[in-house]
Design a protein around this motif. Structure first.
Motif, short mmCIF file in Angstrom:
data_model
loop_
_atom_site.label_atom_id
_atom_site.label_comp_id
_atom_site.label_asym_id
_atom_site.label_seq_id
_atom_site.Cartn_x
_atom_site.Cartn_y
_atom_site.Cartn_z
N ALA A 83 0.83 -1.20 0.00
CA ALA A 83 0.00 0.00 0.00
C ALA A 83 0.87 1.25 0.00
CB ALA A 83 -0.93 0.01 1.22
N ARG A 84 1.89 1.29 0.84
CA ARG A 84 2.74 2.47 0.90
C ARG A 84 3.44 2.71 -0.44
NH1 ARG A 84 5.95 4.84 5.85
NH2 ARG A 84 3.78 5.37 6.16
N ARG A 85 3.97 1.63 -1.03
CA ARG A 85 4.65 1.79 -2.31
C ARG A 85 3.68 2.23 -3.39
NH1 ARG A 85 8.80 3.60 -4.95
NH2 ARG A 85 9.26 2.43 -6.87
N SER A 86 2.48 1.67 -3.41
CA SER A 86 1.49 2.04 -4.42
C SER A 86 1.05 3.49 -4.27
CB SER A 86 0.27 1.11 -4.31
OG SER A 86 0.63 -0.22 -4.56
N LEU A 87 0.84 3.92 -3.04
CA LEU A 87 0.44 5.31 -2.80
C LEU A 87 1.54 6.27 -3.19
CD1 LEU A 87 -1.38 4.76 0.60
CD2 LEU A 87 -2.46 5.31 -1.59
N GLU A 88 2.80 5.88 -2.97
CA GLU A 88 3.92 6.71 -3.42
C GLU A 88 3.93 6.82 -4.94
OE1 GLU A 88 7.26 4.74 -1.73
OE2 GLU A 88 7.04 5.67 0.26
N GLN A 89 3.65 5.71 -5.63
CA GLN A 89 3.61 5.72 -7.09
C GLN A 89 2.49 6.62 -7.59
OE1 GLN A 89 5.54 4.29 -9.47
NE2 GLN A 89 6.99 3.53 -7.96
N ALA A 94 4.34 8.93 -11.80
CA ALA A 94 5.26 8.26 -12.72
C ALA A 94 4.57 7.08 -13.40
CB ALA A 94 6.50 7.79 -11.95
N GLY A 95 5.33 6.37 -14.25
CA GLY A 95 4.75 5.27 -14.99
C GLY A 95 4.14 4.20 -14.11
N GLY A 96 4.73 4.00 -12.93
CA GLY A 96 4.20 3.00 -12.02
C GLY A 96 2.86 3.35 -11.41
N SER A 97 2.40 4.58 -11.64
CA SER A 97 1.13 4.99 -11.04
C SER A 97 -0.06 4.29 -11.69
CB SER A 97 0.95 6.50 -11.15
OG SER A 97 0.80 6.91 -12.49
N ILE A 98 0.10 3.83 -12.94
CA ILE A 98 -1.03 3.20 -13.63
C ILE A 98 -1.39 1.87 -12.98
CG2 ILE A 98 -1.84 2.24 -15.82
CD1 ILE A 98 -0.17 4.38 -17.24
N PRO A 99 -0.44 0.94 -12.81
CA PRO A 99 -0.82 -0.30 -12.09
C PRO A 99 -1.19 -0.04 -10.63
CG PRO A 99 1.55 -0.25 -12.55
CD PRO A 99 0.93 0.85 -13.34
N ALA A 100 -0.57 0.97 -10.02
CA ALA A 100 -0.91 1.29 -8.62
C ALA A 100 -2.35 1.77 -8.52
CB ALA A 100 0.05 2.34 -8.07
N ARG A 101 -2.77 2.59 -9.47
CA ARG A 101 -4.17 3.05 -9.47
C ARG A 101 -5.13 1.89 -9.71
NH1 ARG A 101 -4.65 8.60 -9.69
NH2 ARG A 101 -2.71 9.71 -10.15
N ALA A 102 -4.72 0.97 -10.58
CA ALA A 102 -5.57 -0.19 -10.84
C ALA A 102 -5.72 -1.03 -9.58
CB ALA A 102 -4.97 -1.02 -11.98
N LEU A 103 -4.61 -1.23 -8.85
CA LEU A 103 -4.66 -2.00 -7.61
C LEU A 103 -5.52 -1.30 -6.58
CD1 LEU A 103 -3.73 -4.36 -5.88
CD2 LEU A 103 -1.67 -3.05 -5.31
N ASN A 104 -5.40 0.03 -6.50
CA ASN A 104 -6.22 0.81 -5.56
C ASN A 104 -7.70 0.66 -5.90
OD1 ASN A 104 -6.35 2.73 -3.32
ND2 ASN A 104 -7.06 4.19 -4.86
#
Length: 451
Positions: A83-89, A94-104
Motif C-alpha cells: 500500500a505504501r509503495r502504491s500510494l507513493e507511485q 510516474a509510470g508505475g502509477s497506472i498499475p498502482a491506481r488499478a490496484l487501488n
C-alpha cells in the motif's frame, strides 16, 4: 475503572481536519481526568498536553502511531508495504502509477475503501490484538470517521469478546444525510455497519439530531445503549475577559475554514443594505476572519464586505485566541450545510464565553443551541433576517446588554472536558455491569436530550 483503548485514525497532528482536533481534545481530557491507563491506536501523531508537555510523560499511556496508511507501525505487513509503495507511485504520477491506481481501484471494489484505509485498518487490528493481550479487560472506543476506525475493531471483535463503544461524529455512511450521493462505498459501509451493530456495547454521538438520523437509517441501533457526548470546548490560551472596556467598535470574529458552500454571499448583501440604511452604525462595525487556508471564494466575499475588516491565514493558537477574546461576538457563517451536526466551531466558541451569531438553517443543531438564549441566529439565505439580527446585536451592544447572550455556566459545563470524561466513565461502568450489553430497558437512563 477499566483500561481504555482508543482506536481513531484521525488524531491531530495528522489526518482528519476537525475530526482530528476533536479526538486530540478528547485525549487531553482523558490525560487530565481518566485515572486508568489509555492506549491509542491512530493514523496521526502524538498531540501535546495543554501545557505543551509530551504524552510520553504520562504513566500508563501507550501510542501506536501507524501513519495514515498503517505502514509506519512496527513490523509492517506485506499489505502495508504494498500500500505504501502504491500510494507513493500514485502521488508521483510516474509510470508505475497506472498499475498502482488499478490496484487501488480493485481494493476499493472489493472492500469499499482504498488501499490506504485497508492497509491502516489491518495495522490497527494488529495493534488492538496486541493491546488486548496486555489488557484483556479493556474497553475499546472506536472514533469514526473514517469508517476504518470501526472496521479495525470489528475484525478483532469477531474473534474475541470485549466491551466496545463506537462514536459516530458525522453521518455514517455519508448518504444518511441527503446532501450526499449514493455510491458503492456508501452501500458497502451501510452493509458492514449493519453487521457490526450487534457486536457494539454502546454508541456515542455529539448531538441528538445525528443520533436520531442514524437510528432512523439503522433501526437496529435502538437496542443498543446510546449517549450524547458533545465536542469538548478548548479553553483559550488567555484568560477570558468578558468585561474589557469598549473601544467604541462592535467587533465580530470568525475562526476556521471557509470555502465552497460554506461561503454566505447573502452576508455581503445584508451588510450593504445595513450600510445604506445605517451609515452611522456601520462605521462602528469591525469583522476579523482567521482562516485555516486562503480560499479564493472566501477572500472575495470578505473583500466585498462594506465594513472595516481584517484577514489572517493560518496562525492558529495565540493569534486567533486573542482575536476571539477581543471580539464582542463570535461569528459562524460556515455551518449551514451541516445543520444536523454539532460543529467543532460551535464547541470552540463556547469556550470564549461570547455570544455567537450563527447564520444557519432553522431547526438544526446550531440553531437550536443558539436559540436557547446564548446567541443570535439568522436564517441562511435570507438577507432580511441577517439585517434584522445585526440590528438586534447592535442595539444590545449599544445598551451594554450583550452579556445577557453569553453561554450560561451550565452550557459551558456541558461542553467541558471533565463532563465528557465523567459521562464516558459512567457509560463504561454501565456496560461493564453486564456480560454483554446493558438491557434494553436500561438504555433510557443513558440517553441525554441535547440538540
Amino acid at each position: 475503572m477499566s483500561h481504555l483503548i482508543l482506536v481513531a485514525h484521525a488524531v491531530a497532528p495528522g489526518p482528519g481536519g476537525a475530526e482530528g482536533l476533536v479526538n486530540a481534545r478528547l485525549l487531553r481530557a482523558l490525560a487530565e481526568h481518566w485515572t486508568c491507563g489509555v492506549s491509542v491506536i491512530t493514523g496521526g501523531g502524538i498531540p501535546c498536553l495543554e501545557d505543551g508537555a509530551p504524552f510520553s510523560d504520562l504513566p500508563g499511556w501507550k501510542f501506536h502511531t501507524l501513519g495514515v496508511d498503517g505502514g509506519s507501525g512496527p513490523n509492517p505487513s506485506l499489505l502495508n508495504r504494498v500500500a505504501r509503495r502504491s500510494l507513493e507511485q500514485i502521488s508521483s504520477g510516474a509510470g508505475g502509477s497506472i498499475p498502482a491506481r488499478a490496484l487501488n481501484r480493485l481494493t476499493y471494489c472489493a472492500t469499499g475503501s482504498g488501499l490506504k484505509m485497508a492497509s491502516w485498518r489491518a495495522a490497527a487490528s494488529r495493534a488492538l490484538r496486541e493491546e488486548l493481550e496486555k489488557h484483556p479487560d479493556s474497553i475499546v472506543y472506536s472514533r469514526a470517521l473514517p469508517f476504518a476506525s470501526i472496521q479495525a475493531a470489528a475484525a478483532v471483535r469477531r474473534e474475541r469478546a470485549f466491551r466496545w463503544i463506537v462514536n459516530i461524529n458525522d453521518p455514517l455512511p455519508p448518504d444518511v444525510w441527503p446532501l450526499s450521493v449514493e455510491t458503492w462505498s456508501c452501500r458497502r459501509v451501510r452493509s458492514e455497519l449493519r453487521k457490526t451493530i450487534p457486536l457494539v456495547s454502546a454508541f456515542t454521538f455529539p448531538c441528538s439530531q445525528l443520533s436520531g438520523m442514524e437510528r432512523e437509517a439503522f433501526p437496529e441501533m435502538d437496542a443498543v445503549p446510546a449517549l450524547v457526548l458533545p465536542h469538548i470546548t478548548r479553553p483559550p490560551g488567555s484568560a477570558v475577559n468578558n468585561d474589557c472596556p469598549s473601544d467604541g467598535v462592535l467587533h465580530f470574529a470568525y475562526a476556521g475554514s471557509m470555502n465552497g458552500g460554506r461561503v454566505r454571499p447573502e452576508l455581503v448583501a445584508a451588510l450593504q443594505m445595513f450600510a445604506k440604511s445605517e451609515p452611522d452604525r456601520t462605521c462602528h462595525l469591525h469583522f476579523s476572519f482567521h482562516l485555516n487556508h486562503a480560499d479564493r471564494s472566501a477572500l472575495r466575499l470578505i473583500e466585498a464586505l462594506p465594513v472595516s475588516k481584517e484577514v489572517s491565514i493560518g496562525g492558529f493558537g495565540e493569534e486567533s485566541d486573542e482575536a476571539l477574546l477581543r471580539a464582542d461576538v463570535s461569528l459562524d457563517i460556515a455551518g449551514n450545510e451541516d445543520r444536523p451536526l454539532l460543529n467543532t466551531k460551535t464547541a470552540t466558541y463556547v469556550g470564549y464565553g461570547k455570544p455567537i451569531w450563527a447564520i444557519c438553517k432553522p431547526e438544526g443543531t446550531t440553531w437550536n443551541l443558539v436559540k436557547r438564549g446564548w446567541g443570535y441566529a439568522s436564517v441562511a439565505g435570507d438577507v432580511g433576517s441577517i439585517v434584522g439580527t445585526l440590528e438586534e446585536i447592535y442595539t444590545d451592544w449599544s445598551a451594554g446588554s450583550l452579556a445577557l447572550k453569553r453561554p450560561a455556566p451550565e452550557i459551558v459545563e456541558r461542553f467541558s472536558a471533565k463532563r465528557q470524561v465523567d459521562d464516558l466513565r459512567a457509560l463504561c461502568e454501565r456496560i461493564s455491569a453486564t456480560p454483554d450489553r446493558v438491557r434494553e430497558q436500561d438504555t433510557a437512563a443513558l440517553k441525554v436530550d441535547w440538540p
